[in-house]
Design an enzyme around this catalytic site. Structure first.
Site, PDB file in Angstrom:
ATOM      1  N   GLY A 143       0.798  -1.211   0.000  1.00 54.82           N
ATOM      2  CA  GLY A 143       0.000   0.000   0.000  1.00 54.82           C
ATOM      3  C   GLY A 143       0.832   1.262   0.000  1.00 54.82           C
TER       4      GLY A 143
ATOM      5  N   ASP B 176       3.049  10.481   0.176  1.00 55.44           N
ATOM      6  CA  ASP B 176       3.008  11.902   0.523  1.00 55.44           C
ATOM      7  C   ASP B 176       3.681  12.102   1.875  1.00 55.44           C
ATOM      8  OD1 ASP B 176       0.425  12.186   2.613  1.00 55.44           O
ATOM      9  OD2 ASP B 176       0.279  10.539   1.200  1.00 55.44           O
TER      10      ASP B 176
ATOM     11  N   GLU C  70      -1.328   4.946   7.622  1.00 57.74           N
ATOM     12  CA  GLU C  70      -2.203   4.357   6.615  1.00 57.74           C
ATOM     13  C   GLU C  70      -3.472   3.917   7.319  1.00 57.74           C
ATOM     14  OE1 GLU C  70      -1.674  -0.013   6.378  1.00 57.74           O
ATOM     15  OE2 GLU C  70      -2.353   1.085   8.143  1.00 57.74           O
ATOM     16  N   MET C  71      -4.300   3.049   6.691  1.00 53.24           N
ATOM     17  CA  MET C  71      -5.624   2.805   7.260  1.00 53.24           C
ATOM     18  C   MET C  71      -6.034   1.325   7.316  1.00 53.24           C
ATOM     19  SD  MET C  71      -7.735   6.019   5.561  1.00 53.24           S
ATOM     20  CE  MET C  71      -9.035   5.963   6.801  1.00 53.24           C
TER      21      MET C  71
END
Length: 233
Positions: free
Chosen positions: A90, A205, A180-181
């Protein structure tokens, strides 16, 4: 043997599944790297493919965004399809000045603001960690490929647009490399079902420098992370 979210038949999914969040990245990976790739899932456009990479059978499937989504797909893969290893590939935002755009984070463990582990009724706070065997292989390959990488803790958050603007600084002060998630739910699900999981993240980013990559770059250009995951599959 279909589930509510996966139309694959028994035997159509490999023992190791690579899981990008974006199903279009899953499609790109499968079409780019796998030989004889065959699509096994199209439910909700969460594309899944199985093919071979250097003679090994590998599956690639999207996970969607967030812990609820990857929690569903990983649980079904582990419990219904006999998957042993899931490697999340990811993107993340960097919390640290020395963790630059396009660097790779090999995730050792996750902090979270989610209550995902509440379901396990544990008498404390669960620390979600990756599988060391997979992590060790990833580090060796990152060294071999001479890519910029970091190993450490990250934040898996339920919140993308956070009302507390100081949240990144608070987590960074506790050593978190980025945010992140998904990974906390993946690692917790793997532990609960006695399976293995790892996350590789490319920094898309920076919350420090405010630099960022484009959606197309995130979909198609983070190949170093993808190739490490395929090698250890």
């Amino acid at each position: 043997m279909a589930t509510p979210h996966n139309e694959a038949a028994t035997g159509e999914i490999a023992k190791t599944v690579l899981m990008p969040g974006d199903p279009l990245r899953a499609k790109f990976l499968a079409m780019t790297y796998l030989e004889d790739a065959k699509q096994f899932n199209n439910v909700r456009n969460m594309f899944g493919y199985t093919g071979s990479y250097k003679g090994k059978e590998v599956s690639i499937m999207g996970s969607g965004m967030g812990m609820p989504s990857i929690g569903i797909y990983s649980h079904e893969l582990y419990s219904q399809y006999g998957v042993e290893n899931i490697i999340r590939i990811g993107t993340c935002g960097s919390f640290k000045k020395h963790v630059h755009l396009r660097d790779i984070i090999i995730v050792q463990g996750c902090c979270t603001d989610s209550n995902f582990a509440y379901q396990f009724e544990l008498p404390g706070v669960y620390s979600a960690i990756s599988d060391y065997g997979l992590l060790e292989k990833a580090v060796a390959l990152a060294k071999e490929k001479n890519v910029n990488y970091h190993v450490g803790n990250i934040l898996s958050s339920d919140i993308f647009y956070h009302a507390d603007k100081n949240s990144p600084e608070k987590w960074a002060s506790m050593g978190c490399l980025g945010v992140e998630m998904e990974s906390y739910a993946l690692f917790a699900t793997a532990a609960y079902l006695n399976k293995r999981a790892l996350t590789l993240l490319t920094v898309s980013d920076s919350l420090v420098s405010k630099e960022e990559t484009t959606p197309e770059e995130r979909e198609k250009s983070f190949t170093a992370m993808m190739e490490i995951a395929l090698e250890i599959a």
